[in-house]
Design an enzyme around this catalytic site. Structure first.
Site, PDB file in Angstrom:
ATOM      1  N   SER A  93       0.865  -1.170   0.000  1.00 12.10           N
ATOM      2  CA  SER A  93       0.000   0.000   0.000  1.00 12.10           C
ATOM      3  C   SER A  93       0.905   1.223   0.000  1.00 12.10           C
ATOM      4  O   SER A  93       1.839   1.314  -0.805  1.00 12.10           O
ATOM      5  CB  SER A  93      -0.933  -0.033   1.216  1.00 12.10           C
ATOM      6  OG  SER A  93      -1.746   1.108   1.266  1.00 12.10           O
ATOM      7  N   TYR A 121      -4.603   7.853  -7.547  1.00 16.53           N
ATOM      8  CA  TYR A 121      -3.629   7.030  -6.825  1.00 16.53           C
ATOM      9  C   TYR A 121      -4.124   6.683  -5.430  1.00 16.53           C
ATOM     10  O   TYR A 121      -4.124   5.522  -5.025  1.00 16.53           O
ATOM     11  CB  TYR A 121      -2.289   7.756  -6.743  1.00 16.53           C
ATOM     12  CG  TYR A 121      -1.266   7.011  -5.913  1.00 16.53           C
ATOM     13  CD1 TYR A 121      -0.711   5.819  -6.378  1.00 16.53           C
ATOM     14  CD2 TYR A 121      -0.874   7.493  -4.665  1.00 16.53           C
ATOM     15  CE1 TYR A 121       0.223   5.129  -5.611  1.00 16.53           C
ATOM     16  CE2 TYR A 121       0.053   6.807  -3.908  1.00 16.53           C
ATOM     17  CZ  TYR A 121       0.604   5.631  -4.382  1.00 16.53           C
ATOM     18  OH  TYR A 121       1.516   4.943  -3.615  1.00 16.53           O
ATOM     19  N   LYS A 155      -5.035   3.057  -3.498  1.00 13.51           N
ATOM     20  CA  LYS A 155      -4.360   2.576  -2.289  1.00 13.51           C
ATOM     21  C   LYS A 155      -5.329   2.464  -1.107  1.00 13.51           C
ATOM     22  O   LYS A 155      -5.189   1.561  -0.270  1.00 13.51           O
ATOM     23  CB  LYS A 155      -3.168   3.477  -1.944  1.00 13.51           C
ATOM     24  CG  LYS A 155      -2.017   3.357  -2.933  1.00 13.51           C
ATOM     25  CD  LYS A 155      -1.542   1.916  -3.085  1.00 13.51           C
ATOM     26  CE  LYS A 155      -0.342   1.795  -4.012  1.00 13.51           C
ATOM     27  NZ  LYS A 155       0.103   0.389  -4.168  1.00 13.51           N
TER      28      LYS A 155
END
Length: 274
Positions: A132, A146, A150
Site C-alpha cells: 500500500s 492514486y 491505495k
C-alpha cells in the site's frame, strides 16, 4: 523445504530489492515483470526465476504462477508490488487512463491474489503481502486516482485478513513513506490541462513542494521496505499493517491524531494554499 516467494513488479525499486533480500536469505524467488528480457541481474542468481507477468494480462498471471510451481514446487508467499501513481486534476484525466490506474493497482492485485489462492488453500498455508502506501490512509492534493487505489488496497486487504485466516493464509499490508525509487519517473503518470485554470494554483503548489531541495531528504531506500516485507513474512504473527520509513510513522501518527479539518488545514498551509 526451501520456501518460495512470487513478486510482481520485480524489475526495479522495492520489488527488485525484495527479490535480492529473499534470495540472500536462501529463498526461491519468482521475480516477475512485464519485460523480463531486459533483466540482467536477477536472472543471473541461483534459485531465481525471472518470468513475465503483467497484472493487467490474465494469461501472464496464470503462466507465471505455473512456471514458478513447475520449477520450485509451490508458492509460499505472494508479494503484490506492481503499481504506479497517477496524479493530476481528476477532471483532466481521460477515462482510459483512469481505468489503467485501477486496473493496475487494484484489479491486477485482486486477480493475481485470486490466481494463487487455490494453490495456497490446497497447501493449508501461505502469506499475501500487499504494498500500500502512506497514501492508503492519507492524501495529497491531485491524488484522487492514486489514493483511491491505495485506499482500496487497504480495505481489500483488511477484509481478506478475516476470511483467509480460516484457510491458514496470512494477509499483510506494507505502507511505505517516501522511497528513493523511480516512482517519480516511469512509475509516475501526471496529467494536467492548463486551460483548466482553477486547478493551476494547486498544481503549482504541489510541484513547488515536490521540487524543493529537501523534498527527498526523508526518502528511504528500497532496501528498507524490503526489510519490512521480510519482517512481515517471517515474524510469525497475524499483524496486519507494517509501516516502512520514519516519515511513514510520523505522518500516519499525525493523520490518526488529527480530525479532518486540522489535517487538511495543515496540508494546505504546507503547500501555501491558505
Amino acid at each position: 523445504m526451501t520456501q518460495t516467494i512470487l513478486i510482481t513488479g520485480a524489475s526495479s525499486g522495492i520489488g527488485k530489492a525484495t527479490a535480492q533480500l529473499f534470495h540472500d536469505n536462501g529463498w526461491n524467488v519468482i521475480a516477475t515483470m512485464r519485460t523480463p528480457e531486459n533483466d540482467t541481474e536477477l536472472s543471473a542468481l541461483k534459485n531465481v526465476l525471472v518470468t513475465r507477468l503483467d497484472v493487467t494480462d490474465s494469461a501472464t498471471i496464470a503462466s507465471a504462477m505455473q512456471a514458478g510451481i513447475d520449477k520450485f514446487g509451490k508458492i509460499d508467499v505472494l508479494l503484490n508490488n506492481a503499481g504506479y501513481g497517477a496524479y493530476g486534476p481528476l477532471e483532466a484525466f481521460p477515462m482510459e487512463r483512469i481505468r489503467r490506474q485501477f486496473d493496475t493497482n487494484v484489479i491486477g492485485l485482486i486477480e493475481t491474489t485470486k490466481g494463487v489462492l487455490p494453490h495456497m488453500r490446497a497447501n493449508g498455508a501461505g502469506t499475501i503481502v500487499n504494498i500500500s502506501s502512506i497514501g492508503g490512509q492519507m492524501t495529497f492534493p491531485l491524488g484522487a486516482l492514486y489514493h483511491g487505489t491505495k485506499f482500496a488496497v487497504e480495505g481489500i486487504s483488511e477484509a481478506m485478513h478475516y476470511e483467509l485466516e480460516a484457510a491458514g493464509i496470512r494477509t499483510k499490508i506494507v505502507e511505505p513513506g517516501m522511497i528513493a525509487t523511480d516512482f517519480g519517473g516511469r512509475s509516475f503518470d501526471f496529467v494536467n490541462d492548463e486551460e483548466m485554470t482553477e486547478y493551476q494554483p494547486v498544481v503549482q503548489a504541489l510541484f513547488s513542494r515536490w521540487g524543493s531541495p529537501d523534498a527527498g531528504a526523508n526518502a528511504s531506500p528500497a532496501s528498507l521496505v524490503a526489510e519490512v516485507i521480510w519482517t512481515a513474512v517471517t515474524d510469525g504473527t497475524n499483524t496486519l499493517r507494517y509501516r516502512a520509513g520514519a516519515d511513514a510513522v510520523e505522518l500516519l501518527d499525525n493523520r490518526k491524531a488529527a480530525d479532518d479539518a486540522t489535517f487538511i488545514g495543515g496540508m494546505k498551509a504546507q503547500l501555501g494554499l491558505t
